[in-house]
Design a protein around this motif. Sequence first.
Motif, short mmCIF file in Angstrom:
data_model
loop_
_atom_site.label_atom_id
_atom_site.label_comp_id
_atom_site.label_asym_id
_atom_site.label_seq_id
_atom_site.Cartn_x
_atom_site.Cartn_y
_atom_site.Cartn_z
N GLU A 46 -14.11 -7.03 9.52
CA GLU A 46 -14.73 -5.94 8.77
C GLU A 46 -14.28 -6.00 7.31
OE1 GLU A 46 -17.47 -2.84 8.69
OE2 GLU A 46 -17.07 -4.35 10.19
N PHE A 47 -13.02 -6.36 7.08
CA PHE A 47 -12.56 -6.50 5.69
C PHE A 47 -13.43 -7.49 4.93
CE2 PHE A 47 -8.03 -5.73 7.37
CZ PHE A 47 -8.06 -4.38 7.06
N ALA A 48 -13.64 -8.65 5.53
CA ALA A 48 -14.41 -9.70 4.86
C ALA A 48 -15.86 -9.27 4.63
CB ALA A 48 -14.36 -10.98 5.69
N ARG A 49 -16.41 -8.52 5.53
CA ARG A 49 -17.80 -8.10 5.42
C ARG A 49 -18.01 -7.18 4.22
NH1 ARG A 49 -21.09 -4.06 6.38
NH2 ARG A 49 -19.54 -2.69 7.30
N VAL A 50 -17.09 -6.26 3.99
CA VAL A 50 -17.29 -5.27 2.93
C VAL A 50 -16.78 -5.72 1.56
CG1 VAL A 50 -17.32 -3.36 4.55
CG2 VAL A 50 -15.17 -3.98 3.46
N LEU A 51 -15.98 -6.78 1.52
CA LEU A 51 -15.47 -7.26 0.23
C LEU A 51 -16.52 -8.04 -0.54
CD1 LEU A 51 -11.88 -8.63 0.94
CD2 LEU A 51 -12.51 -6.69 -0.49
N LYS A 52 -16.54 -7.84 -1.83
CA LYS A 52 -17.35 -8.68 -2.71
C LYS A 52 -16.61 -9.99 -2.93
CE LYS A 52 -19.35 -4.87 -5.33
NZ LYS A 52 -19.48 -4.23 -6.64
N PRO A 53 -17.29 -11.06 -3.29
CA PRO A 53 -16.59 -12.30 -3.64
C PRO A 53 -15.54 -12.03 -4.72
CG PRO A 53 -18.92 -12.72 -3.42
CD PRO A 53 -18.74 -11.22 -3.35
N GLY A 54 -14.35 -12.57 -4.51
CA GLY A 54 -13.23 -12.35 -5.42
C GLY A 54 -12.42 -11.11 -5.08
N GLY A 55 -12.90 -10.29 -4.13
CA GLY A 55 -12.18 -9.08 -3.73
C GLY A 55 -10.94 -9.42 -2.93
N ILE A 56 -10.00 -8.48 -2.89
CA ILE A 56 -8.76 -8.70 -2.15
C ILE A 56 -8.53 -7.60 -1.11
CG2 ILE A 56 -7.63 -9.96 -4.02
CD1 ILE A 56 -5.94 -7.44 -4.53
N VAL A 57 -7.83 -7.98 -0.06
CA VAL A 57 -7.35 -7.06 0.97
C VAL A 57 -5.84 -7.03 0.85
CG1 VAL A 57 -7.04 -6.71 3.44
CG2 VAL A 57 -9.20 -7.54 2.57
N VAL A 58 -5.27 -5.85 0.76
CA VAL A 58 -3.82 -5.69 0.80
C VAL A 58 -3.51 -5.07 2.16
CG1 VAL A 58 -1.81 -4.60 -0.25
CG2 VAL A 58 -3.71 -5.38 -1.70
N PHE A 59 -2.82 -5.84 3.00
CA PHE A 59 -2.58 -5.49 4.39
C PHE A 59 -1.08 -5.29 4.60
CE2 PHE A 59 -1.78 -6.92 8.79
CZ PHE A 59 -2.66 -6.13 9.49
N MET A 60 -0.69 -4.14 5.15
CA MET A 60 0.72 -3.87 5.41
C MET A 60 0.86 -3.45 6.86
SD MET A 60 3.86 -3.50 3.99
CE MET A 60 3.92 -2.87 2.33
N ASP A 61 1.72 -4.16 7.58
CA ASP A 61 2.00 -3.83 8.98
C ASP A 61 3.43 -4.28 9.27
OD1 ASP A 61 1.74 -3.15 11.73
OD2 ASP A 61 -0.37 -3.68 11.67
N SER A 62 3.77 -4.31 10.52
CA SER A 62 5.12 -4.69 10.93
C SER A 62 5.43 -6.14 10.57
CB SER A 62 5.23 -4.51 12.44
OG SER A 62 6.42 -5.11 12.92
N LEU A 63 6.73 -6.42 10.43
CA LEU A 63 7.16 -7.81 10.36
C LEU A 63 6.67 -8.53 11.59
CD1 LEU A 63 10.92 -7.58 9.30
CD2 LEU A 63 9.03 -8.47 7.94
N GLN A 64 6.66 -9.84 11.52
CA GLN A 64 6.32 -10.67 12.66
C GLN A 64 7.49 -11.60 12.96
OE1 GLN A 64 2.43 -11.86 10.88
NE2 GLN A 64 1.77 -11.46 12.98
N VAL A 65 7.50 -12.13 14.17
CA VAL A 65 8.57 -13.03 14.58
C VAL A 65 8.68 -14.17 13.58
CG1 VAL A 65 9.29 -14.66 16.37
CG2 VAL A 65 8.35 -12.42 17.01
N GLY A 66 9.90 -14.42 13.11
CA GLY A 66 10.16 -15.50 12.17
C GLY A 66 10.10 -15.10 10.71
N ASP A 67 9.59 -13.92 10.39
CA ASP A 67 9.54 -13.49 8.98
C ASP A 67 10.94 -13.29 8.42
OD1 ASP A 67 6.76 -13.52 8.87
OD2 ASP A 67 6.56 -11.37 9.23
#
Length: 78
Positions: free
Chosen positions: A1-22
């Motif tokens: 859904e992020f990709a669908r609504v973004l214009k070319p050159g747009g960015i997604v800033v995503f914040m969630d939990s750490l992941q294994v190995g981070d």
Amino acid sequence: EFARVLKPGGIVVFMDSLQVGDVDDYDGLLALFPVGYHEPYFDGYTRENLDELFGEAGLAPVVQEPVFVSKLAVYRKP
């Protein structure tokens, strides 16, 4: 859904939990969290490859960095 609504050159800033190995010292904490807080999908998320997941939607990684027990990930639509 992020990709669908973004214009070319747009960015997604995503914040969630750490992941294994981070952050090696936090892997044990990540393993305990779903047990203590009854989060059945958390373990699967902590092992998900975000670059692959967002890449399948056509988004390119810009940066990923740990922020205490969270992870900041930025992706751009080409």
